[in-house]
Design a protein around this motif. Structure first.
Motif, short mmCIF file in Angstrom:
data_model
loop_
_atom_site.label_atom_id
_atom_site.label_comp_id
_atom_site.label_asym_id
_atom_site.label_seq_id
_atom_site.Cartn_x
_atom_site.Cartn_y
_atom_site.Cartn_z
N ARG A 105 -3.27 0.27 13.44
CA ARG A 105 -4.51 -0.38 12.99
C ARG A 105 -5.63 -0.09 13.98
O ARG A 105 -6.72 0.32 13.62
N ASP A 120 0.23 -5.21 5.23
CA ASP A 120 -0.53 -5.63 4.05
C ASP A 120 -1.87 -6.22 4.46
O ASP A 120 -2.91 -5.92 3.87
N ARG A 121 -1.84 -7.05 5.48
CA ARG A 121 -3.06 -7.69 5.98
C ARG A 121 -4.06 -6.63 6.46
O ARG A 121 -5.26 -6.74 6.23
N ALA A 122 -3.55 -5.59 7.13
CA ALA A 122 -4.43 -4.56 7.70
C ALA A 122 -4.78 -3.46 6.70
O ALA A 122 -5.56 -2.56 7.01
N GLY A 123 -4.19 -3.53 5.49
CA GLY A 123 -4.46 -2.49 4.50
C GLY A 123 -3.81 -1.16 4.81
O GLY A 123 -4.28 -0.10 4.40
N GLU A 142 0.23 -2.68 14.78
CA GLU A 142 -0.99 -3.04 15.51
C GLU A 142 -1.62 -1.79 16.14
O GLU A 142 -2.84 -1.60 16.09
N HIS A 152 0.82 -1.21 0.00
CA HIS A 152 0.00 0.00 0.00
C HIS A 152 0.86 1.26 0.00
O HIS A 152 1.96 1.26 0.55
N GLU A 200 4.05 -7.90 6.41
CA GLU A 200 2.90 -8.82 6.37
C GLU A 200 1.71 -8.24 7.16
O GLU A 200 0.58 -8.27 6.69
N ALA A 201 2.01 -7.72 8.34
CA ALA A 201 0.93 -7.17 9.17
C ALA A 201 0.30 -5.95 8.50
O ALA A 201 -0.92 -5.78 8.51
#
Lengths: 292, 292
Positions: free
Chosen positions: A248, A275-278, A245, A152, A272-273
């Motif tokens: 997010r 990308d997962r959370a946008g 975190e 992103h 990774e975190a």
């Protein structure tokens, strides 16, 4: 090799370890470069189990004499001081004799701001013949590179918030306050001081939960930058998976830090975190930044 | 009185009331001066029971048309807007027709900082022919006077913290952030943004309880000052008994505010609470202050 051109063995690097994973990231980077390391995990702060994988000597914050004796015996000349260190109360320190003799000087440093604490301690080490190195000097691979880290990128609105955040940090940089700010739609939601970045992000999450933030979730940026006069050997801003975190939970769009001047813990986990959370995580150029 | 020199009746003052006791302090001050008042307690924010002691019309934040109609009918020309107003979500507002027509303009204001929100709304009232007055203009007795308010005064160390706090607020003043900072032994512990002064003081209390503040209790100052470009008609810093309680819990030595530019709620209660807690409350001179 007498009379030859081979460089003298620089000896192992003494790593004084505060909390978190950075000390071990730096140790691993040094070992990959062929340097030896000796760790001094600070009791009550450092992860002693992780430290036990390396040559190490436990130390208390107040044991300057013990450190000097062991570090000299081990042949260390270079010292890296890294990791989180919540400022302990003076009465909780176990002060050895060398430290006690330095107390008038330490007390003056202690009641200054963070910058003074950290670079003041650094100067004491130098007076004892050590060379203080910044973690970023010995292990540049722990620094955030330029550009987006995951999949992103910041939107134009995010870019405006980033510019506003940098301007705020530039304005407060002379005061030894925080290194982080949260800006959403040009509105400063939070500015870090003694609570630290994680504490500030929790506050933004709580304000949002209480309906006190206008902009909808998914907007706003955490901006971190070194202070203008910060001694980069001792104290660079850092991000880790916990930062992702926190961002997010705070309902922000992403994180902007200064490329080359921000330490990144566990980059793979961060990407990774994020990308997962946008969320975006972007290293911005020094020329856009504070203190350059 | 035709042709005479008697001044025209200026009509009653319309007081648009947010939360807290300030609206009634201002109403009482105006009544003592012989002015009539008409209160518009904002539903969800104002203390409607207290408002019922005065001529009043309930209003919702989004009912500009209703306000304009009633205020004109009552012969009001002067408008004072006072009291706390946690920024409501746009979807929660009950918008009347006049307000809806103004929405593009309100939306632009809404997503600016606090300053723009408040002075932007003020300009809208002025476009409709009203005169916006600051609470401090109509009731100067609600302002903090110069010097210590109770029986305690700042020490030289407190004076240094006050100077540091004012410097920080001066530096951040351009950014429409907070109006308050906590400084202890020259170290900035907290800077206010969206959480407000009470939230910031709670944070300092929590940091102290967690052992994250070095300086012992009884040191440190809450400093509040208007922003340099703040429109003093719409938004002055304020203190009340709750501020004293927050400062006491945060373990600080006292409060410094700008004399003549800070609204004080329930001064007698403030002085008694501060004396009881051993805290100073001091009005500092404008020339020492931000934005003068």
């Amino acid at each position: 090799m007498k009379g030859g051109a081979a460089p003298a063995d620089p000896g192992p690097v003494a790593i004084i370890c505060g909390g978190g994973t950075f000390p071990f990231t730096v140790a691993d980077a040094l070992i990959r470069q062929g340097r030896r390391v000796v760790l001094f995990p600070l009791s009550g702060f450092a992860d002693e189990q992780a430290a036990s994988r390396y040559p190490h000597y436990r130390a208390h914050v107040g044991q300057m004499g013990r450190f000097l004796r062991i570090a000299r015996r081990e042949g260390c000349r270079d010292v890296v001081f890294i990791g989180t260190l919540v400022r302990p109360a003076i009465r909780e320190l176990r002060l050895d004799w060398t430290t006690l003799r330095l107390m008038p000087r330490i007390a003056r440093i202690y009641y200054g701001g963070d910058d003074r604490l950290i670079s003041g301690v650094g100067r004491i080490f130098e007076d004892f013949g050590f060379r203080m190195l910044g973690a970023h000097e010995v292990a540049p691979e722990i620094l955030v590179p330029e550009g987006p880290l995951g999949s992103h990128s910041p939107s134009p609105a995010d870019e405006a918030d980033i510019a506003q955040g940098l301007a705020v940090l530039r304005a407060t940089g002379d005061f030894d306050i925080g290194q982080a700010v949260v800006v959403s739609k040009n509105h400063v939601l939070a500015l870090e001081a003694a609570e630290g970045t994680d504490g500030m992000l929790e506050r933004v999450a709580a304000l949002r939960a209480a309906g006190r933030i206008r902009a909808p979730a998914g907007q706003g940026v955490l901006v971190k930058a070194p202070k203008p006069n910060q001694d980069r050997r001792f104290d660079l801003p850092s991000i880790g998976p916990k930062t992702i975190e926190g961002v997010r939970r705070a309902g922000l769009a992403g994180i902007a830090v200064v490329a080359g001047e921000t330490i990144i813990a566990e980059p793979q986990a961060i990407v990774e975190a994020a990308d997962r959370a946008g969320l975006f995580v972007v290293g911005i150029r020094n020329s856009q930044a504070v203190g350059s």
